[in-house]
Scaffold this motif. Sequence first.
Motif, PDB file in Angstrom:
ATOM      1  N   MET A 195       0.870  -1.184   0.000  1.00  0.00           N
ATOM      2  CA  MET A 195       0.000   0.000   0.000  1.00  0.00           C
ATOM      3  C   MET A 195       0.905   1.233   0.000  1.00  0.00           C
ATOM      4  SD  MET A 195      -2.403  -1.837   2.837  1.00  0.00           S
ATOM      5  CE  MET A 195      -3.464  -0.499   3.350  1.00  0.00           C
ATOM      6  N   ILE A 196       1.468   1.536  -1.178  1.00  0.00           N
ATOM      7  CA  ILE A 196       2.524   2.537  -1.234  1.00  0.00           C
ATOM      8  C   ILE A 196       2.028   3.937  -0.894  1.00  0.00           C
ATOM      9  CG2 ILE A 196       4.213   3.686  -2.728  1.00  0.00           C
ATOM     10  CD1 ILE A 196       4.668   1.049  -4.141  1.00  0.00           C
ATOM     11  N   SER A 197       0.859   4.311  -1.396  1.00  0.00           N
ATOM     12  CA  SER A 197       0.472   5.697  -1.136  1.00  0.00           C
ATOM     13  C   SER A 197       0.084   5.905   0.320  1.00  0.00           C
ATOM     14  CB  SER A 197      -0.619   6.161  -2.104  1.00  0.00           C
ATOM     15  OG  SER A 197      -1.800   5.472  -1.842  1.00  0.00           O
TER      16      SER A 197
ATOM     17  N   ASP B   1      13.809   2.987   3.389  1.00  0.00           N
ATOM     18  CA  ASP B   1      12.598   3.053   2.552  1.00  0.00           C
ATOM     19  C   ASP B   1      12.085   4.481   2.336  1.00  0.00           C
ATOM     20  OD1 ASP B   1      11.711   0.007   2.323  1.00  0.00           O
ATOM     21  OD2 ASP B   1      12.404   0.354   4.366  1.00  0.00           O
ATOM     22  N   TYR B   2      12.295   5.358   3.316  1.00  0.00           N
ATOM     23  CA  TYR B   2      11.800   6.732   3.141  1.00  0.00           C
ATOM     24  C   TYR B   2      12.437   7.412   1.932  1.00  0.00           C
ATOM     25  CZ  TYR B   2       9.018   7.095   7.446  1.00  0.00           C
ATOM     26  OH  TYR B   2       8.054   6.951   8.416  1.00  0.00           O
ATOM     27  N   ARG B   3      13.585   6.928   1.517  1.00  0.00           N
ATOM     28  CA  ARG B   3      14.222   7.527   0.330  1.00  0.00           C
ATOM     29  C   ARG B   3      13.349   7.323  -0.914  1.00  0.00           C
ATOM     30  NH1 ARG B   3      19.179   9.267   1.861  1.00  0.00           N
ATOM     31  NH2 ARG B   3      20.132   8.186   3.618  1.00  0.00           N
ATOM     32  N   LYS B   4      12.502   6.285  -0.844  1.00  0.00           N
ATOM     33  CA  LYS B   4      11.582   6.048  -1.955  1.00  0.00           C
ATOM     34  C   LYS B   4      10.258   6.789  -1.763  1.00  0.00           C
ATOM     35  CE  LYS B   4      13.293   2.433  -4.510  1.00  0.00           C
ATOM     36  NZ  LYS B   4      14.721   2.422  -4.318  1.00  0.00           N
ATOM     37  N   LEU B   5       9.981   7.205  -0.531  1.00  0.00           N
ATOM     38  CA  LEU B   5       8.644   7.719  -0.216  1.00  0.00           C
ATOM     39  C   LEU B   5       8.603   9.234   0.001  1.00  0.00           C
ATOM     40  CD1 LEU B   5       7.631   4.928   2.364  1.00  0.00           C
ATOM     41  CD2 LEU B   5       7.090   4.993  -0.074  1.00  0.00           C
TER      42      LEU B   5
ATOM     43  N   ALA C 240      14.066  12.920   3.392  1.00  0.00           N
ATOM     44  CA  ALA C 240      14.470  11.539   3.711  1.00  0.00           C
ATOM     45  C   ALA C 240      15.858  11.523   4.336  1.00  0.00           C
ATOM     46  CB  ALA C 240      14.433  10.684   2.449  1.00  0.00           C
ATOM     47  N   SER C 241      16.785  12.281   3.773  1.00  0.00           N
ATOM     48  CA  SER C 241      18.154  12.303   4.295  1.00  0.00           C
ATOM     49  C   SER C 241      18.190  12.859   5.708  1.00  0.00           C
ATOM     50  CB  SER C 241      19.051  13.180   3.415  1.00  0.00           C
ATOM     51  OG  SER C 241      19.234  12.564   2.189  1.00  0.00           O
ATOM     52  N   ARG C 242      17.371  13.855   5.945  1.00  0.00           N
ATOM     53  CA  ARG C 242      17.367  14.490   7.255  1.00  0.00           C
ATOM     54  C   ARG C 242      16.973  13.468   8.327  1.00  0.00           C
ATOM     55  NH1 ARG C 242      13.897  18.958   9.617  1.00  0.00           N
ATOM     56  NH2 ARG C 242      15.406  20.036  10.943  1.00  0.00           N
TER      57      ARG C 242
END
Lengths: 732, 192
Positions: A549-551, A588-592, A598-600
Motif C-alpha cells: 500500500m505505497i500511497s 525506505d523513506y528515500r523512496k517515499l 528523507a536524508s534528514r
Amino acid sequence: MSGTLDREEKAARIRHLLSTEGDSVERNTQGFNRGRYDAVADLSDYEELKSQARAVKEDAIARLPELIETVRESVQSRGGHVYLAEDAADANRYVREVVESENADSVVKSKSMTSEEIEVNDALREAGAEVWETDLGEFVLQVADEAPSHIVAPAIHKSEADIAELFNAHFDPDEPLETADDLTRFAREYLAERIAGADVGMTGANFVAADTGTLALVTSEGNARKTVAATDTHVAVAGVEKLLPRFEDVAPFVELIGRSGTGQDITSYVTFLTPPGDAPTMDFEDDSLSEGADNREFHLVLLDNGRMEMREDDQLRETLYCIRCSACANSCANFQHVGGHAFGGETYSGGIATGWEAGVHGLDSAAEFNDFCTGCTRCVNQCPVEIDIPWINTVVRDRLNRGESNKFDFLVDGLTPDEETESGGLDLQKRLFGNFPTLARLGSATAPVSNWVARAPGTRALAERALGVDSRRDLPEFQRESLREWFAARGGTTVRDADREAVLYPDPYTDYVAVERGKAAVRTLEALGVSVRIPDLPASGRAPLSQGMISTAESRAEAVADALAPHLDADRDVVVIEPSDLAMFRADYRKLLPEEAASRIADRSYELFEYLYGLLENGADADTLRASDGERVAYHSHCQQRTLGLEEYTTEVLGELGYDVVSSDAECCGMAGSFGYKREYYELSMDVGTDLRDQFADEERVVASGTSCCEQLAALRDETVGHPIRRIAPAE
Amino acid sequence: MTDEHGTETSENSTHTITSRDSHTLPMTGLVQQFDSEATDAGCEVRRAAVEDFAEEIADLLEPPAVGAPLPFDGVSLPERATTDPTPAELESAETGITPARFAVADYGSVAIESTPAGDEQVSLWPGHHVAVLAESDLVADMPAGIERVGEIARAGGDVVLATGPSATADMGELVLGAHGPRSVSVVLLEDR
C-alpha cells in the motif's frame, strides 16, 4: 487471492512442495548462499565491482536503441544475422524459419532462460525438429517433463536418488544407475550422440558486446561449447537487455557472476564468441576437422517481449540490470525452503522474478508468487548490480492491489491512493496487516478485554476464515498501560540538562504490546546520560508498505517527517527499537519522501544498540548498566537490521558488558512481519524457522531485536523471547 | 554448473609445482599465484624448461591423444598426438593437447583460442586436457585478461577462459567431468 478456499489451496500446494522438493532445494540453495558469502569475501574490491557493474548496466539500458543498431552492424559486418524479435511468437517464427531453411531435423540447446521464456522448444517441435537440452539439469527436466525450479540450477529440486529413479524408469539401462557419477556419464554419452547428429545449435547469452558483436557464455559443463562447436548453424537468443556498450565492459561481470550465483570464483568456462569465429564445424563423416572450416552461420535473435516498455517504467527499469545470477533466490529464506516451483512465475523464479514476470508475462503471472517476498531485504546487498529487489516486489504488489491486470495501464493512469481502492479491491487480510498500528491502539485501549476476545476460540476461527490469520499463531497481547502513558505518569525523563537529547520512537508494538522493552530502553538511555522524550509520533508506514500500500505508506512517511521536524530542528537524535521501523527511516523513506526530507531523518536515526554503542564509545559509563560475568546469550539479529549493517552493535555492546554472545546466520526467522500469521504461509514460515530453531537448539537464553523474530522464536522454542535491551537495562 | 569447486583454499605456502628437473627457474609472483589458483580450481600444474618439455608431456599423455599445434619456439607436439583429427578420433581420445594463448594468474584460468586446427574441440572432447602456456603470457588479473580477450574478439576470434575441469552439480552431487574434460593439466614453459 482472498477467499478461504484459495488460501487453503495455496497452503496445500506449499505443504506438498515442502515435503517433496523442500529438502533438496534447501540443501542446494543454502550451499550456494554460503559459497557466495565466502567467495565475495575473497574479493577485495567487491563493492567497487558491484558499482562498476551497476554503472555499465545503467548506461547500457539508457542507450539500448543505439546499442541495438551497433550490434546489428558489428554482427552483420562479419556475415552474421541479427533479428530484433518483438515478442515470443515473433522470435519463435524466426528461429523456426532458420531451422527450416537449414533442413535441420535436430537441434541441440544449451541452457537459456530466455529460450524458456519464449518456449522455443515447442515451436521447433511443431516445425518437425527434434530438440535436445544438453545442460544436464535441463536434460533431467526434459526427461521428467518438468519446469525449472531455479534460474541457474534448474533441477535443484531433484536429489541424486530422484534422478536415478527417473533415468532407470525412462531409459531402462542394462545396469541400474545409482550415483551422480553414473548419471552424469550416462547423460553425457546419450547427449554426445545427439550433439554429433545435430544440425543447429542454440544458446542464450549472458552478455552481448555491442561494439564487437561478441557473446559471453558463462557455463560449467562444456555443453554450450559443444553445442556451438559441433554444429554449423548457431542461433543465439538473448533479451535486448544483455547488450553492453563495449567489449571490455564485461570485466566486472566475469568476476561477479559466478561468485554471486553458485559461490564459485569463476565458472569452468567463460566463452567469448565473435561469430563466425575460426573453429571448424564438425561433420562426423568428415576425414578431418579442418574440412569443416569456414562453414559457420550465425543468427542473433534479440528479444524485446516487453523489455522496451520496462525500460520506460521508472519502477521496473532496474529489473533490466539483472544478470540472472540467482543470488536473490539463494539468499532468500522463503526460496531456500520452497524453491522456484512456488516462488516463481511462468518462467522466472526468486526475488527479481517479480519484475521479470510483470514485465514479460504480465502482472497475472507475478501475482502468483509476489507474496513470497516478505521485504526482509536480505537479497539487497547480495545483488551484483545493486537492484532494490524488495522495492520491485512492493511496487508490483501495489499494482496488484489496484487490480491492474493489464500490463502497463499504470503508465497511463498514474498512481491512485490506496484509500480509493481499499474499500473495493484490496484484500481484507492485507487491510488488516496494513493497519496494525490502529489495531494496536484499539487493542491497548480495550485491554484486557481485547485479549480475552482475541483468545476466544470462536474469534480465532472467524479471524482465520475472514481475515486469513492462522489460528495456530498466538496473537499479540495488548498492555493496558501503553509505554507513553507509563512515561507520562512517571513525569517524563529523569535526566535534565543533558548534552544529548533523544526521541525514543514509540512504534506501535513497543507502545502497546512489548511495553517492557520500551521501559528498559528509557532506563538504559537515561543511565548513559541521555535526556529522553517519547512524543506522540505517527506509525512509520512499515505495515502498509509491506502489504504493497505505497500511497498509504507515503502519507505515513510525510506525517512522520512533519512530526519529527521540530525535534530535528532542536538537534535531537531519533532512537528506534524496532528494526523494521528503523529501516523505514534509514532506507525506505528515500523512496517515499523528497530526498532532502528523507536524508534528514536517515542521518539522525539510530537503532537502539547502535546508539548505545556510540554513547559508550564516546565516554558514557558502562558501569551503570547490567553487566554479566560471561553469561551465554544467543542473539538473532533482524533481517533488515543486518542488511543495514547494524547487527554488530548489539553483539559488541553485549560483549563489552561481559556477555558471551553467539549469533545466528539464518537469513530470516521466517515470520517476517505479518507473513507468518497468514493462513496460507504459516507452514512455510514455521519451516523457515526451523533453521533458526536448530541453530539455537542448545542455547538456554535467546534474545532478538525484531518483534516478529521474538514471536517466531517464542513459537519455535515455546518460551518468551525478549529484546536484548532487557538484559542490560538497569533495574527499575 | 558446479558446486563449490574453485572456492576452496589450499595451503599455498607448502604447495610446490611438480617438476622433473632440479634446475627450475625461480618462480615469479605471477607464476606462484597462477599455480596456487589453478591448483585450487582442480588443475595439475607443472613447470618445465623447453628442453624438458618432451619428457614432461610424455609423462602426461594417456593414449589415444589428439593435439593442436604448439606455437612456441623449440616446442612441438609429441608424435603420438594426432593433429587435425577426425571427429571420431576426437570422441575417443583420452588426452587433448593445446596451447593456451594466455592465462589469468589470480583466477588460474587459461585462455584457449579457437583455430582452424581445432584447438576448441581438442581442449573439450577428450577426458584429459593438457594446456601448454608460456610463462611470459601470464597476466595478473581479470581486467588484464579481458583486455587480451578484447584484442582477439576485435580480430574476430573466439576464446574460452577455462578454469579447472568441466563440472556439474545437476545430478544431485558435484561431479567433475560433465561434457568437457574431467581433468586438466597446465604445463608452464618457464623460458618462454
